[in-house]
Design an enzyme around this catalytic site. Structure first.
Site, PDB file in Angstrom:
ATOM      1  N   CYS A 117      10.993  -6.820 -30.304  1.00  0.00           N
ATOM      2  CA  CYS A 117       9.918  -6.825 -31.302  1.00  0.00           C
ATOM      3  C   CYS A 117       9.932  -5.620 -32.244  1.00  0.00           C
ATOM      4  CB  CYS A 117       8.567  -6.901 -30.595  1.00  0.00           C
ATOM      5  SG  CYS A 117       8.371  -8.346 -29.541  1.00  0.00           S
ATOM      6  N   HIS A 173       2.493  -3.582 -33.558  1.00  0.00           N
ATOM      7  CA  HIS A 173       3.529  -3.149 -32.611  1.00  0.00           C
ATOM      8  C   HIS A 173       4.504  -2.146 -33.205  1.00  0.00           C
ATOM      9  CE1 HIS A 173       6.178  -4.413 -28.945  1.00  0.00           C
ATOM     10  NE2 HIS A 173       5.580  -3.243 -28.791  1.00  0.00           N
TER      11      HIS A 173
END
Length: 770
Positions: A117, A173
């Site tokens: 990610c 994130h």
């Protein structure tokens, strides 16, 4: 003559004039009057339009002209969607909206992302490789004091400078330990979503270990309370629709990054979406497919809002995943090799397409080489921004490639270089205890692969038989094969007898001279251990007459077994050095040759995890990750017959334990089933040189330790920034635990283990039985 017309119902009569009773002069005068009125009205309307245009230009300045040509940019980023998790690749996945948008736009079939990610998102936002941001090791965990470099510009910042209104909805994130790391401080006007990597779809609770859980839903820089119970995909879509609804068409152009949490774990689709997939036996796959359908509905609602509020005709919709899928949680990358977190194609080849009325060539599939870093210069250029202000970009402006079908300016992709992830092998330390050491490459000794601590006595006998370095006189250098399996199957004692006996036959003499132009990283030469043990290597199988006679002379002068270990080591070093000089100065035909320069240092430490794509070729070094092909048929009965059928031919932990170089022609072999490292050493050398070049530009890895101050219990059970702004750069480099640090042993709970075992067993039985 006046004519009267009676109306029905007793209404007032309508009066009309008979045209025949009019005089020519009156008719001409009326026509002239009407013409003058029409011309005056047309002039006034044109004048009013010109005034409005001038007034708008006065108000907006030069941005008014820009806004006319600047498209609205809608970037939809999906989490963990695999190559086989979309309808146009797999008809069992029901995504009618995505299929229609992709079919009417441009499908990107040679598009690459990162395997996890944070790296993908950082490269999208900054347009730079991981090695240039310090994030090349892993994701940013919730308690880590890390985020994007403060000195580096971002995509929303450049778009905002170009006059755009920038908004982000969904998963961030990219770190949040300081307020300067938040999306609103990185170029977004507004933000609504989660800061960590994974949250519950209904409660928005995010955990970073046992007892380290907190609420993670934020509106700009404040906690967004009161949203529990609302499904995150629908909640984020509603916020995106509100942004489209409130955006003024005559105002600035719009950039919206919709970063959905789906289809990342936990697998929590609404029940109504599961029913269409009731025929899928595997529960995880069934839920995963249902979550893909929620994404399809979200995209349908976004495109509907674009059309409803008048943004569609001047918009560009980009759809992309952030990495490959995880098969063990329901995703599928079939028929590609590997999974999320690996550098095989299944982990890095992304699902993506572009849909826009502004595309010049639509309804096609593009196989041009593209990477997620390309979106930064592409979108800034499309928006009329200034790319020259962003120094050190690794992306390319690929809009002509996407829109017009022109050749891609990108010829290679550095997937990553992770110096903290090395390929480890078991070796023997000084205290004869198993230790872990990376397999490095020496300029003169090849790969450092040490033997396990078996056959101690045989090792001492072999010491004097296998001498130093024997150069192979062939044109093709020997590449890493699988020396571990050969060393395990062979018996050192019997080999010793065969080589010392009179029946041993030397290899045929070669007429060619030793080839030194190849880098020594490809040779499989022996590495001498601290105990004087040659490593398992195939180089000993190729001998000339000269090396055989040298071994015979060395065996005659073999020292007694009662000599000390230190004396053995010194004597062996001296003899190996002498023979290496002899091999350098004398060819195998016996004629003297000029002294050659010492071998150059190795191009690349092949124990380091790295991956690069140059043209059709892809090279992997170190440990690329789990490299199996996982078809859908094996998911319901993992592990089953399909699992064994489609496993790689050489399991990494057994026969190919020491293999650390792979080469594939992705164009002809997109599923990575034919390793060509042995057949094409020239290509291996070229790609290793490119890795070495990129590594010279890399910044140090930044991977700080977890900060206990981040614990949500200290902040009202929420994940929020916890550090002061002055703490930037407090941690330098990489956190390493002390050697003497002792792990606290938890008390074993046998009853707890038993309960856990039966819980898993029951869950598995129920999953397979549904």
């Amino acid at each position: 003559m006046r004519r009267t017309i009676r109306s029905r119902g007793g209404e007032e009569p309508f009066t009309s004039i008979d045209p025949s009773s009019r005089s020519p002069a009156v008719t001409m005068q009326a026509a002239v009057t009407v013409l003058i009125v029409l011309l005056s009205l047309d002039f006034l309307s044109a004048q009013s339009k010109s005034d409005l245009r001038n007034s708008s230009n006065v108000q907006t300045g030069e941005t008014g002209q820009k806004t006319k040509n600047q498209p609205h940019i809608i970037f939809i980023l999906i989490d963990d969607q695999g190559y086989n998790d979309i309808g146009y690749h797999n008809p069992t996945i029901k995504t009618p909206t995505l299929d229609k948008l992709a079919a009417e736009g441009v499908i990107l079939e040679n598009y690459y992302v990162q395997p996890i990610c944070t790296p993908s998102r950082s490269q999208l936002i900054t347009g730079r490789y991981q090695i240039h941001t310090g994030l090349q090791h892993s994701i940013i965990r919730p308690r880590q004091p890390s985020c994007l470099p403060s000195h580096m510009d971002t995509l929303p910042e450049r778009l905002r400078e170009a006059g755009y209104s920038t908004h982000m909805v969904g998963k961030w994130h990219l770190g949040f330990y300081r307020k300067a790391c938040l999306p609103t401080r990185k170029g977004f006007d507004t933000f609504f979503g989660s800061l960590t990597g994974s949250v519950d779809y209904y409660s928005y609770r995010s955990c970073d270990g046992p007892g380290l859980c907190g609420y993670d839903l934020h509106d700009n820089e404040h906690v967004a309370w009161g949203q529990k119970g609302k499904y995150s995909t629908m909640l984020f879509t509603q916020r995106a629709r509100k942004i489209l609804e409130s955006h003024n068409l005559t105002d600035r152009p719009l950039f919206l990054l919709l970063s959905l949490q789906a289809v990342h774990t936990p697998l929590q689709p609404p029940k109504s979406y599961i029913y269409p997939y009731r025929d899928i036996a595997n529960v995880a796959r069934r839920k995963f497919a249902a979550m893909v359908s929620t994404v399809d509905e979200a995209v349908r609602n976004i495109t509907y809002a674009l059309r409803k509020y008048g943004h569609y005709r001047n918009s560009v919709i980009i759809y992309s995943t952030d990495n490959g899928a995880q098969p063990f949680t329901g995703g599928s990358n079939w028929p590609l090799r590997g999974r999320k977190g690996t550098y095989w194609e299944g982990g890095i080849r992304g699902v993506a397409f572009v849909h826009s009325p502004l595309l010049k060539r639509r309804r096609r599939v593009s196989k041009a080489l593209l990477h997620i870093t390309d979106w930064f210069p592409t979108l800034v250029g499309l928006a009329g921004g200034n790319i020259s202000q962003s120094q050190g970009l690794d992306g390319f402006d690929v809009w002509p490639t996407i829109s017009e079908g022109k050749e891609s300016p990108r010829k290679e992709i550095l997937h990553n270089i992770n110096p903290l992830h090395k390929y480890l092998t078991e070796t023997k330390g000084s205290d004869d205890k198993p230790t872990k050491k990376a397999a490095t490459v020496s300029p003169t000794k090849g790969a450092t692969f040490k033997k396990p601590k078996k056959q101690k006595k045989a090792v001492k006998q072999k010491l004097n038989k296998k001498s130093g370095f024997k150069l192979k006189a062939t044109k093709k250098p020997q590449i890493f094969t699988q020396p571990a399996t050969k060393s395990k199957k062979s018996k050192p004692v019997s080999k010793l007898k065969q080589r010392s006996g009179p029946k041993s036959k030397p290899a045929p003499e070669s007429k060619t001279k030793p080839q030194f132009q190849h880098q020594p990283i490809l040779y499989n030469k022996p590495k001498i251990q601290s105990s004087g043990t040659p490593s398992a290597s195939g180089a000993f199988n190729h001998k000339s007459k000269r090396t055989t006679s040298q071994n015979h002379n060395l065996s005659q002068s073999r020292p007694a077994q009662n000599k000390s270990k230190k004396q053995l080591k010194e004597q062996f070093k001296l003899k190996s050095k002498q023979m290496f000089l002899q091999n350098q100065n004398i060819s195998q035909s016996g004629s003297p040759t000029p002294r050659l320069q010492p071998a150059p240092p190795p191009l690349w430490d092949t124990s380091v995890q790295a991956a690069i794509r140059v043209g059709d070729w892809k090279l992997l070094t170190g440990d690329p990750g789990h490299g199996d092909w996982v078809p859908l048929q094996m998911l319901p009965t993992l592990p089953g017959r399909w699992w064994n059928l489609e496993r790689s031919s050489a399991p990494r932990y057994k026969s190919s334990a020491h293999k650390n170089v792979w080469l594939f022609n992705i164009t002809s072999d997109p599923f990575e089933r034919q390793d060509l490292a042995d057949q094409r050493p020239d290509v291996v050398q070229q790609l290793l040189a490119r890795l070495a070049y990129y590594n010279q530009t890399a910044v140090p890895v930044y991977f700080p330790p977890d900060d206990p101050r981040a614990n949500p219990s200290r902040h009202g059970e929420t994940w929020v920034p916890w550090a002061d702004e002055e703490e930037e750069g407090k941690y330098q480099g990489v956190y390493k635990k002390g050697k003497n640090a002792k792990k606290k042993r938890k008390k074993k709970c046998q009853l707890c283990k038993l309960k856990s075992f039966f819980l898993k067993l029951n869950t598995g039985m129920m999953s397979n039985g549904i």
